[in-house]
Design a protein around this motif. Sequence first.
Motif: not given
Length: 183
Positions: A170-180
């Motif tokens: 979940x954190x990984x997906x949020x990071x990908x969404x936020x940064x990319x």
Amino acid sequence: KSSYPCSAEVEVTASGTGVVNCLLWWWDAQLDEEESLSNRPVALGGAYGTHWHQPLVPIGPLPVQRGDCFLLKVSISDAIGQKMTFSLQPAAQGSASAWLASPASARRLPDEPLMEMLRKWRTEMDEACAENTRLTAKFTSRGDLAGLAGLQRAVLALTAMPAVFGCDPVIRDRMLSSYFGVA
């Protein structure tokens, strides 16, 4: 033709006294007359280990006494079998000690052994999020593309090797969404 949506009920009896936090479940697939496949844990009677993990369904903390009987209902509400819901209730009136009327002190759950670790984790997550927000604002306000690119490289490293960093999906997906902007 799809077998879904569907639902089923099963009676479950507590084999010991304690606190139930989740249900572990697995699947068995009969491939043909001779071959089958399962992700049942070997420790619970599975014939072999597989790379498929067993899902856990959170239901607690629920204090139980040995012999408590519950009715577990499992429903699959979509056509491809991915939207599952679980509900748990006493199998009959008086069959589950947690549902019986008793003084509040008798129903008190034991202290959570991991509570201090969870508090520490929450503090560390809050600090990491605050630092991320601070750095992003700093680099953005100055137009520091090299600084922003450095943050993106760090995110790529975390998301490329999540197990190494203990990064939850979940954190990984949020990071990908936020940064990319990747959903």
